[in-house]
Design an enzyme around this catalytic site. Sequence first.
Site, mmCIF file in Angstrom:
data_model
loop_
_atom_site.group_PDB
_atom_site.id
_atom_site.type_symbol
_atom_site.label_atom_id
_atom_site.label_comp_id
_atom_site.label_asym_id
_atom_site.label_seq_id
_atom_site.Cartn_x
_atom_site.Cartn_y
_atom_site.Cartn_z
ATOM 1 N N ASP A 97 -5.617 19.901 -9.211
ATOM 2 C CA ASP A 97 -4.638 19.230 -9.448
ATOM 3 C C ASP A 97 -4.436 17.798 -7.843
ATOM 4 O OD1 ASP A 97 -2.085 18.809 -10.034
ATOM 5 O OD2 ASP A 97 -1.118 18.580 -8.246
ATOM 6 N N GLU A 141 -20.043 31.204 -4.037
ATOM 7 C CA GLU A 141 -20.494 32.967 -4.258
ATOM 8 C C GLU A 141 -19.927 33.324 -5.797
ATOM 9 O OE1 GLU A 141 -17.227 34.269 -1.864
ATOM 10 O OE2 GLU A 141 -17.734 32.126 0.530
HETATM 11 C C1 NOJ Z 1 -0.899 16.069 -11.775
HETATM 12 C C2 NOJ Z 1 0.194 16.774 -12.605
HETATM 13 O O1 NOJ Z 1 -0.500 17.032 -14.307
HETATM 14 C C3 NOJ Z 1 1.542 16.388 -13.014
HETATM 15 O O2 NOJ Z 1 1.760 16.942 -13.352
HETATM 16 C C4 NOJ Z 1 2.190 17.035 -11.386
HETATM 17 O O3 NOJ Z 1 3.306 16.158 -11.520
HETATM 18 C C5 NOJ Z 1 1.589 16.547 -10.662
HETATM 19 N N1 NOJ Z 1 -0.097 16.156 -10.353
HETATM 20 C C6 NOJ Z 1 1.496 16.498 -8.555
HETATM 21 O O4 NOJ Z 1 1.322 18.483 -8.996
#
Ligand code: NOJ
Length: 531
Positions: A214, A266
Site C-alpha cells: 500500500d 529468502e
Molecule cells: C491506498 C489504498 O488502496 C486505499 O484504499 C487506502 O485508503 C489508502 N492507500 C490508505 O491506506
Amino acid sequence: MRRSSDLQPEIADESAWWRDAVFYQVYVRSFADSNGDGVGDLDGIRSRLGYLELLGVDALWLTPFFTSPMADHGYDVADPRDVDPLFGDLAAFDRLVAEAHEHNLKVTIDLVPNHTSDRHQWFQAALRAGPGSVERDRYVFRDGGGFDGSVPPNNWPSQFGGPAWTRVPDGQWYLHLFAPEQPDLNWDNHEVSADLARTLRFWLDRGVDGFRIDVAHGMAKPYGLPNIDPRTEIGAGVMHDNSVDPRFDNDGVHEVHRMIRKVIDEYPGRMAVGEVWVKDDERFAKYVRPDELHLGFNFRLVEASFDADSVRAAIEHSLGAVRGLDTPPTWTLSNHDVTRHVTRYGGGAVGAQRARAMTLVELALPGVVYLYNGEELGLPDVELPDWALQDPIWLRSRHTLRGRDGCRVPLPWEGDTPPFGFSQAPTTWLPQPNEWAGLTAESQLEDPESMLSFYRHALELRKSHSAFNGDDLEWYGAPPGCFAFRRKGGGLICALNTSGGPVPLPPGEVLLASGPMDGNQLPSDTAVWLA
Ligand code: NOJ
C-alpha cells in the site's frame, strides 16, 4: 500462467509464476459473507474458490483483513499479524490459503507499511509517553508553529481532505497523509523496518505467495518536512506530478523496498507489487529495479479515457516505463479506489460495451493483469444515498466528495433480490441495488453472451493460445480513433475502434470479439482479437 508447451524459456521458470499472471483483487468486505453479519469474510472467499477457478484467474490479492477499527475499512491496521474478528481468524486464513492452493490459485495479501491505526499499541504508547520519547519517534510528531504552537508544522493536506496534521492534548502534532486514524510511521526509525520484516516473515511462513504494498511511494518523508510551494498546482487525483509534491516519491523510499525484497528473496517463488501512483516513467522504473519490487502497479489505463489515442499513449508509457528492466508491465482498469470502468466509459449499455472492448485490449497486452472483483460481472458504480456512505473521504471533505463506496458494493451472486446470495443477512454493509438481479454470477454463468462468459472465454484464450507469446508488440497504421497492435512473438493482433463509426477489419482469423461484428467491419466501441 500459460501452458508449458507454449512457454518461453524465461516464463518456464515456475518461481516467476507472476510474470504473466492474471490477479483477481478480492475486496474482502464485499466478496462473500459466510457468517451473516452483512460483511464479507475469509470463509466467504473460501466458499467461492470454485467460481474463481472457473473464471480462470491465477492469483488472488486480498485487501486488508488484519485487526482494525475500520476507520478506512482495514487500511488502518492495529495489529498487522492477526485477523480481525469481522473477517475470521488465523485458522480461517490458513484454511483459505490451503484450499486456494488446491484450486491452483496463488494468494497475495495487502501490506500497509506507510501508517498504522491510531489504535495500534505503538501509537497508544506514543500518546502516553509524550514529546521527545522513543515511543513518539516511531511516528512523525512535531511541535506546531505560531506563538502557542497552534499552527500545523507544515501546509501538507491529507489525501482524504483537511490538513495532514492532528494536534494531541499535550500540544504536539502528528502527521497522517490519510485519515487522522492513520498516523504515518517514521521510516527513519529502525524499529519500524524491523517490525515490517517480522510481518513479512509471519505471512510468508503461513504460505502466502506475495504482497501488494500500500502507498509504496509514500513511506519516506523529505528531510525537514518542507512546505508544498503554495504557487504550485499539485493537480487533482493521486496520479500527479510528484516532483512538485514533497509528500510522495522521495528517494528514501527505495531503501524500504530493498529491505522488503531482501526478506522476500529468502522465500523462493514469492513476490511483491507496489501501489505506485508515480506519473514520471523514469521515477516509476526505480521501484522495479532488480533489488526492489517485482512489479509496480501502473495506473495509466485507469487514467485513460475511452479514446484510442489516449489508450495507446497509456500503453506506450506503461511499456516504456519498464523497457530494459527485467520486469513485466502491469495492467489495471479498476480497483477499490476508483470509479468502476463500466461507469467511467459512460455507464449503461454503452459503458458495458466499451468495458468489454477495453478488457480485450488489456488481456491482449504482454505482462500482468489485475482484475477487480465484480468487473467480470460488468458491475457499474452504484449511486448510493447519502445515508449509506461510509468512506472517510465523505466525512473529511465535509460531505462534498462522495468517496469510493460506489465501487465497493457487495457482489451479487444469485437470486432476484438483495442480498443476492452475498450474505444470510437481509442488509449488507453497503446496500445493493435491485437492478443487480440481472447481473448475478448465477444468471450470467449459463448465458454465453454474458460479461462473465466473455471474461472466461478471453482468459482461457490468453492462457492457452500461442498467439499470446512474446513480450514485445508493434503498432499498425489505423484509421483515426482506432489502433491495432501485434504481439511480436505469437502474432496476436488486437484492434480497437473508438471512432464512432465502423472501420474495415484488419486481416486475420477472428479469435474473439468484444461485441457483434458487422461483416468485415469492426463496429465502434468494439475490440477484436485476430490470429
Ligand atoms: C491506498 C489504498 O488502496 C486505499 O484504499 C487506502 O485508503 C489508502 N492507500 C490508505 O491506506
